[in-house]
Motif scaffolding. Sequence first.
Motif, PDB file in Angstrom:
ATOM      1  N   ILE A   5       0.867  -1.190   0.000  1.00  9.13           N
ATOM      2  CA  ILE A   5       0.000   0.000   0.000  1.00  9.13           C
ATOM      3  C   ILE A   5       0.902   1.238   0.000  1.00  9.13           C
ATOM      4  O   ILE A   5       1.713   1.408   0.903  1.00  9.13           O
ATOM      5  CB  ILE A   5      -0.928   0.043   1.229  1.00  9.13           C
ATOM      6  CG1 ILE A   5      -1.764  -1.234   1.326  1.00  9.13           C
ATOM      7  CG2 ILE A   5      -1.824   1.283   1.177  1.00  9.13           C
ATOM      8  CD1 ILE A   5      -2.487  -1.390   2.655  1.00  9.13           C
ATOM      9  N   ARG A  22      -2.137   6.465   0.823  1.00 18.42           N
ATOM     10  CA  ARG A  22      -3.291   5.692   0.372  1.00 18.42           C
ATOM     11  C   ARG A  22      -3.724   4.770   1.514  1.00 18.42           C
ATOM     12  O   ARG A  22      -2.969   4.526   2.449  1.00 18.42           O
ATOM     13  CB  ARG A  22      -2.944   4.845  -0.856  1.00 18.42           C
ATOM     14  CG  ARG A  22      -2.379   5.597  -2.052  1.00 18.42           C
ATOM     15  CD  ARG A  22      -3.390   6.342  -2.886  1.00 18.42           C
ATOM     16  NE  ARG A  22      -4.412   5.520  -3.497  1.00 18.42           N
ATOM     17  CZ  ARG A  22      -4.283   4.846  -4.636  1.00 18.42           C
ATOM     18  NH1 ARG A  22      -3.140   4.863  -5.301  1.00 18.42           N
ATOM     19  NH2 ARG A  22      -5.296   4.150  -5.116  1.00 18.42           N
ATOM     20  N   VAL A  47      -8.641   5.438  -1.826  1.00 18.33           N
ATOM     21  CA  VAL A  47      -8.648   3.998  -1.570  1.00 18.33           C
ATOM     22  C   VAL A  47      -7.737   3.270  -2.558  1.00 18.33           C
ATOM     23  O   VAL A  47      -7.660   3.613  -3.733  1.00 18.33           O
ATOM     24  CB  VAL A  47     -10.083   3.411  -1.587  1.00 18.33           C
ATOM     25  CG1 VAL A  47     -10.656   3.377  -2.988  1.00 18.33           C
ATOM     26  CG2 VAL A  47     -10.108   2.035  -0.960  1.00 18.33           C
ATOM     27  N   TRP A  48      -7.032   2.292  -2.026  1.00 18.06           N
ATOM     28  CA  TRP A  48      -6.119   1.467  -2.817  1.00 18.06           C
ATOM     29  C   TRP A  48      -6.710   0.062  -2.859  1.00 18.06           C
ATOM     30  O   TRP A  48      -6.783  -0.610  -1.841  1.00 18.06           O
ATOM     31  CB  TRP A  48      -4.742   1.478  -2.146  1.00 18.06           C
ATOM     32  CG  TRP A  48      -3.678   0.729  -2.852  1.00 18.06           C
ATOM     33  CD1 TRP A  48      -2.905   1.182  -3.878  1.00 18.06           C
ATOM     34  CD2 TRP A  48      -3.227  -0.598  -2.575  1.00 18.06           C
ATOM     35  NE1 TRP A  48      -2.007   0.215  -4.246  1.00 18.06           N
ATOM     36  CE2 TRP A  48      -2.178  -0.901  -3.465  1.00 18.06           C
ATOM     37  CE3 TRP A  48      -3.617  -1.586  -1.658  1.00 18.06           C
ATOM     38  CZ2 TRP A  48      -1.518  -2.121  -3.461  1.00 18.06           C
ATOM     39  CZ3 TRP A  48      -2.952  -2.796  -1.663  1.00 18.06           C
ATOM     40  CH2 TRP A  48      -1.915  -3.044  -2.558  1.00 18.06           C
ATOM     41  N   ASP A  49      -7.169  -0.332  -4.040  1.00 21.11           N
ATOM     42  CA  ASP A  49      -7.780  -1.650  -4.214  1.00 21.11           C
ATOM     43  C   ASP A  49      -6.759  -2.563  -4.871  1.00 21.11           C
ATOM     44  O   ASP A  49      -6.419  -2.378  -6.042  1.00 21.11           O
ATOM     45  CB  ASP A  49      -9.036  -1.534  -5.087  1.00 21.11           C
ATOM     46  CG  ASP A  49      -9.752  -2.861  -5.280  1.00 21.11           C
ATOM     47  OD1 ASP A  49      -9.191  -3.928  -4.946  1.00 21.11           O
ATOM     48  OD2 ASP A  49     -10.891  -2.827  -5.785  1.00 21.11           O
ATOM     49  N   LEU A  87     -11.256  -5.419   1.007  1.00 18.23           N
ATOM     50  CA  LEU A  87     -10.553  -5.387  -0.271  1.00 18.23           C
ATOM     51  C   LEU A  87      -9.340  -6.314  -0.254  1.00 18.23           C
ATOM     52  O   LEU A  87      -9.046  -6.980  -1.245  1.00 18.23           O
ATOM     53  CB  LEU A  87     -10.146  -3.963  -0.629  1.00 18.23           C
ATOM     54  CG  LEU A  87     -11.296  -3.029  -1.022  1.00 18.23           C
ATOM     55  CD1 LEU A  87     -10.798  -1.595  -1.183  1.00 18.23           C
ATOM     56  CD2 LEU A  87     -11.982  -3.509  -2.295  1.00 18.23           C
ATOM     57  N   THR A 146      -6.549   1.173   2.390  1.00 22.21           N
ATOM     58  CA  THR A 146      -7.421   0.140   1.853  1.00 22.21           C
ATOM     59  C   THR A 146      -8.275  -0.409   2.981  1.00 22.21           C
ATOM     60  O   THR A 146      -8.139  -0.010   4.129  1.00 22.21           O
ATOM     61  CB  THR A 146      -6.605  -0.973   1.152  1.00 22.21           C
ATOM     62  OG1 THR A 146      -7.496  -1.767   0.365  1.00 22.21           O
ATOM     63  CG2 THR A 146      -5.866  -1.847   2.138  1.00 22.21           C
TER      64      THR A 146
END
Length: 111
Positions: free
Chosen positions: A18, A22, A102-104, A28, A24
Amino acid sequence: MAKEHSFFNDVYEVVKLIPEGRATSYGLIANYLGTGMSARMVGWAMNAAHGLPEVPAHRVVNRNGLLTGKAHFATPTLMQELLEQEGIEIVKDKIQNFKEIVWDPMKELEI
């Protein structure tokens, strides 16, 4: 002796990716690992990660951007402080503009 493979280690390897600034969610990460119904297990992994300085556990929050894991940090405000140092705005224990930052891992990482 070979290192034992574990779900927690899989979670930690994803969390290490990550980027700064950012965040998550537990869900996810679980979805990326192919265990979409085990967001709670990802939370348990994060609770156990606080002795691992290379795992940025502060970047993992609930699906709404709430700092639900903050009680597991050394102080009640440390999770927020770490996120704010990375430029993430927090109001009332919630990441502001979570959908924008958001970090997907399903989208960000090649499978």
